[in-house]
Design a protein around this motif. Structure first.
Motif, PDB file in Angstrom:
ATOM      1  N   ARG A 369       0.863  -1.271  -0.186  1.00 31.97           N
ATOM      2  CA  ARG A 369       0.193  -0.030  -0.003  1.00 31.97           C
ATOM      3  C   ARG A 369       1.034   1.101  -0.190  1.00 31.97           C
ATOM      4  O   ARG A 369       0.717   2.245  -0.573  1.00 31.97           O
ATOM      5  CB  ARG A 369      -0.912   0.011   1.208  1.00 31.97           C
ATOM      6  N   ILE A 370       2.049   1.141   0.608  1.00 31.45           N
ATOM      7  CA  ILE A 370       2.881   2.524   0.926  1.00 31.45           C
ATOM      8  C   ILE A 370       3.616   2.530  -0.320  1.00 31.45           C
ATOM      9  O   ILE A 370       3.654   3.719  -0.993  1.00 31.45           O
ATOM     10  CB  ILE A 370       3.666   2.059   1.981  1.00 31.45           C
ATOM     11  N   GLU A 377       2.195   9.912  -5.180  1.00 34.52           N
ATOM     12  CA  GLU A 377       3.200  10.952  -4.843  1.00 34.52           C
ATOM     13  C   GLU A 377       4.234  11.194  -5.718  1.00 34.52           C
ATOM     14  O   GLU A 377       5.017  11.877  -5.531  1.00 34.52           O
ATOM     15  CB  GLU A 377       3.734  11.042  -3.440  1.00 34.52           C
ATOM     16  N   SER A 378       4.108  10.439  -7.110  1.00 35.99           N
ATOM     17  CA  SER A 378       5.203  10.626  -8.032  1.00 35.99           C
ATOM     18  C   SER A 378       6.636  10.155  -7.756  1.00 35.99           C
ATOM     19  O   SER A 378       7.670  10.673  -8.208  1.00 35.99           O
ATOM     20  CB  SER A 378       5.428  12.057  -8.431  1.00 35.99           C
ATOM     21  N   ILE A 379       6.784   9.184  -6.597  1.00 39.94           N
ATOM     22  CA  ILE A 379       7.955   8.704  -6.367  1.00 39.94           C
ATOM     23  C   ILE A 379       8.052   7.168  -6.529  1.00 39.94           C
ATOM     24  O   ILE A 379       7.176   6.472  -5.895  1.00 39.94           O
ATOM     25  CB  ILE A 379       8.319   8.697  -4.758  1.00 39.94           C
ATOM     26  N   LEU A 380       8.932   6.672  -7.374  1.00 41.64           N
ATOM     27  CA  LEU A 380       8.975   5.411  -7.916  1.00 41.64           C
ATOM     28  C   LEU A 380      10.139   4.669  -6.860  1.00 41.64           C
ATOM     29  O   LEU A 380      11.263   5.038  -7.100  1.00 41.64           O
ATOM     30  CB  LEU A 380       9.395   5.027  -9.266  1.00 41.64           C
ATOM     31  N   ALA A 402      12.303  12.059   1.418  1.00 38.13           N
ATOM     32  CA  ALA A 402      11.987  11.906   2.694  1.00 38.13           C
ATOM     33  C   ALA A 402      10.732  12.466   3.295  1.00 38.13           C
ATOM     34  O   ALA A 402       9.956  11.602   4.178  1.00 38.13           O
ATOM     35  CB  ALA A 402      13.235  12.537   3.609  1.00 38.13           C
ATOM     36  N   ASP A 403      10.383  13.463   3.002  1.00 38.85           N
ATOM     37  CA  ASP A 403       9.046  14.325   3.511  1.00 38.85           C
ATOM     38  C   ASP A 403       8.014  13.399   2.859  1.00 38.85           C
ATOM     39  O   ASP A 403       7.163  13.078   3.721  1.00 38.85           O
ATOM     40  CB  ASP A 403       9.186  15.404   2.794  1.00 38.85           C
ATOM     41  N   LYS A 404       7.975  12.797   1.732  1.00 41.31           N
ATOM     42  CA  LYS A 404       6.620  12.167   1.298  1.00 41.31           C
ATOM     43  C   LYS A 404       6.591  10.948   2.010  1.00 41.31           C
ATOM     44  O   LYS A 404       5.612  10.317   2.171  1.00 41.31           O
ATOM     45  CB  LYS A 404       6.745  11.853  -0.414  1.00 41.31           C
ATOM     46  N   VAL A 408       3.549   9.430   3.930  1.00 45.83           N
ATOM     47  CA  VAL A 408       2.673   8.370   3.657  1.00 45.83           C
ATOM     48  C   VAL A 408       2.758   7.358   4.482  1.00 45.83           C
ATOM     49  O   VAL A 408       1.827   6.808   4.843  1.00 45.83           O
ATOM     50  CB  VAL A 408       3.296   7.746   2.189  1.00 45.83           C
ATOM     51  N   VAL A 409       3.994   7.016   5.365  1.00 45.41           N
ATOM     52  CA  VAL A 409       3.884   5.951   6.229  1.00 45.41           C
ATOM     53  C   VAL A 409       2.843   6.273   7.329  1.00 45.41           C
ATOM     54  O   VAL A 409       2.253   5.462   7.842  1.00 45.41           O
ATOM     55  CB  VAL A 409       5.284   5.712   6.757  1.00 45.41           C
TER      56      VAL A 409
END
Ligand code: PMP
Length: 421
Positions: A369-370, A377-380, A402-404, A408-409
């Motif tokens: 899910r994460i 959030e546009s991070i692969l 890091a922020d995202k 998210v977590v």
């Protein structure tokens, strides 16, 4: 599609890459921390690699003759590490490991090998043993890691010929090696193994392995297919390891298919065919093809000491930011890794190796899910929420990752608690 690229409901399809970004066929830009499974140290479409490949390509793509480019790449590796005095190229990490294991057998006249539980070394039957054992079958009757089949159909003989070592229990590791050492051709070790949690092996375990190899005449194979990027000289010196053979792939090919076995001349002589039939023959239609050689040379030339230091500094910063963020938010999760490599782990426990990194069904579901939420959030990341930085990234990208990741977590864990409550 490769098994590793697939995830539910479906992965995005890549259209093109630009530096640390990949654009999918729907036109979405993703910050790429997967980097084709950590093989693109300079991200996508890196100018010097493209120029080198273009130039090589105009001269022809493959020859049934050696080219100067393979000498240049072998020399570039030798210049980085004295343990890589000589090199022979192939097309993948799997092939490199396979050749190294065969080489070790020929050098020792023995055929059994030892590997660490949970560690991935490619698709050769022996090194796939105990790649992904589950808690129900991970111990044998003596409490040692059992040799567990990874694929249906792997012969029992392969299991008997593969001794499994614990990644984070040096005493048990020493005991097993004392008992089995004289029957072993090789111990294969990745001292910063992704599947064993993306945590560095302790110096104690590395010392135990090195000492056993010297004592019992076992060939030490350092599998640096991913971990080579950790320092200019590769991973082994960071752990006090002096391998007999080193396997590399991924970043040494600059984004084209590659694998390599390296070692001191006396070890590499096992592959020497200059005076007749070698003890072990290494072939391959596209081995040492000039395009992979040119791409690798350009890639390594730009992964100089200062680039390595910068990447490792960015990795330290990323892990610190995420840990601080988790601590501030009271989130029971951590991020492991070293240099430019990182991986998320859920739960409050310290991760020291394969077993503490093992995700039960619930954790695995939440990790998936994460992974998807990060994609939104546009991070692969890779599907197990690990990642690698690339040289086009700066502090800004690192802070954004890091922020995202922290948000998210935090969101996903509190959503789960909400459901449970
Ligand atoms: N060894 C290690 C440590 C790896 O991580 C991998 C691939 N991820 C391999 C070997 C196999 O490399 P390849 O996929 O190029 O066959």
């Amino acid at each position: 599609m490769r098994a590793a690229s697939w995830f539910q409901p479906h992965p995005p399809y890549a259209a093109r890459g630009e530096g640390c970004w990949v654009v999918d066929i729907d036109g979405r830009r993703l910050l790429d921390c997967a980097n084709n499974f950590f093989s693109l140290i300079h991200g996508h479409a890196f100018g010097p690699v493209l120029d080198a490949v273009r130039e090589a390509m105009t001269k022809g793509t493959a020859f049934g003759m050696p080219t100067e480019s393979e000498i240049l790449l072998a020399e570039a590796l030798a210049a980085r590490s004295p343990r890589m005095e000589q090199t022979r190229f192939c097309n993948s990490g799997t092939e490199a490991v396979l050749a190294a294991v065969k080489g070790a057998r020929a050098l020792t006249g023995r055929h059994r090998i030892a590997k660490f539980e949970g560690c991935y070394h490619g698709a050769y039957d022996w090194v796939e043993v105990s790649l992904d054992p589950a808690p129900a079958n991970w111990d044998d009757e003596n409490g040692n890691p059992a040799s567990v089949r990874c694929n249906a159909g792997t012969p029992d003989s392969v299991l008997r010929e593969t001794v499994v070592l614990p990644y984070d229990d040096p005493q048990r590791c020493a005991d097993i090696l004392r008992r089995e050492g004289r029957s072993l051709a090789a111990v294969i070790v990745d001292p910063h193994a992704s599947r064993a949690g993306t945590v560095p092996m302790t110096k104690e375990t590395a010392t135990v392995v090195q000492a056993a190899c010297r004592r019992d005449g076992i060939m030490l194979i350092a599998d640096e297919v991913i971990s080579f990027r950790l320092s200019f000289e590769g991973a082994s010196p960071l752990f006090g390891l002096e391998p007999d053979l080193v396997t590399t792939a991924k970043i040494i090919g600059g984004g084209l298919p590659i694998g390599a076995v390296s070692g001191p001349a006396d070890r590499m002589s096992v592959f020497d065919h200059s005076t007749g039939k070698p003890k072990v023959s290494m072939g391959g239609t596209f081995s040492a093809n000039p395009l992979s050689m040119a791409a690798g040379l350009a890639s390594l030339a730009h992964y100089c000491q200062s680039a390595v230091d910068r990447m490792n500094g960015l990795g330290d910063r990323l892990r610190q930011e995420v840990r601080n963020g988790f601590a501030k938010a009271g989130v029971a999760a951590t991020v492991t890794g070293m240099g430019s490599l990182f991986r998320l782990h859920l739960g409050p426990d310290e991760v020291t190796g394969y077993r503490s990194a093992f995700a039960n069904a619930e954790k695995a579901k939440l990790t998936r899910r994460i992974h998807l939420a990060m994609l939104n959030e546009s991070i692969l990341l890779t599907p197990n929420c690990s990642g690698a930085l690339s040289t086009p990234m700066t502090g800004a990208e690192v802070l954004s990752i890091a922020d995202k990741l922290v948000h998210v977590v935090e969101r996903e864990l509190s959503a789960r608690q909400g459901v449970a409550g």
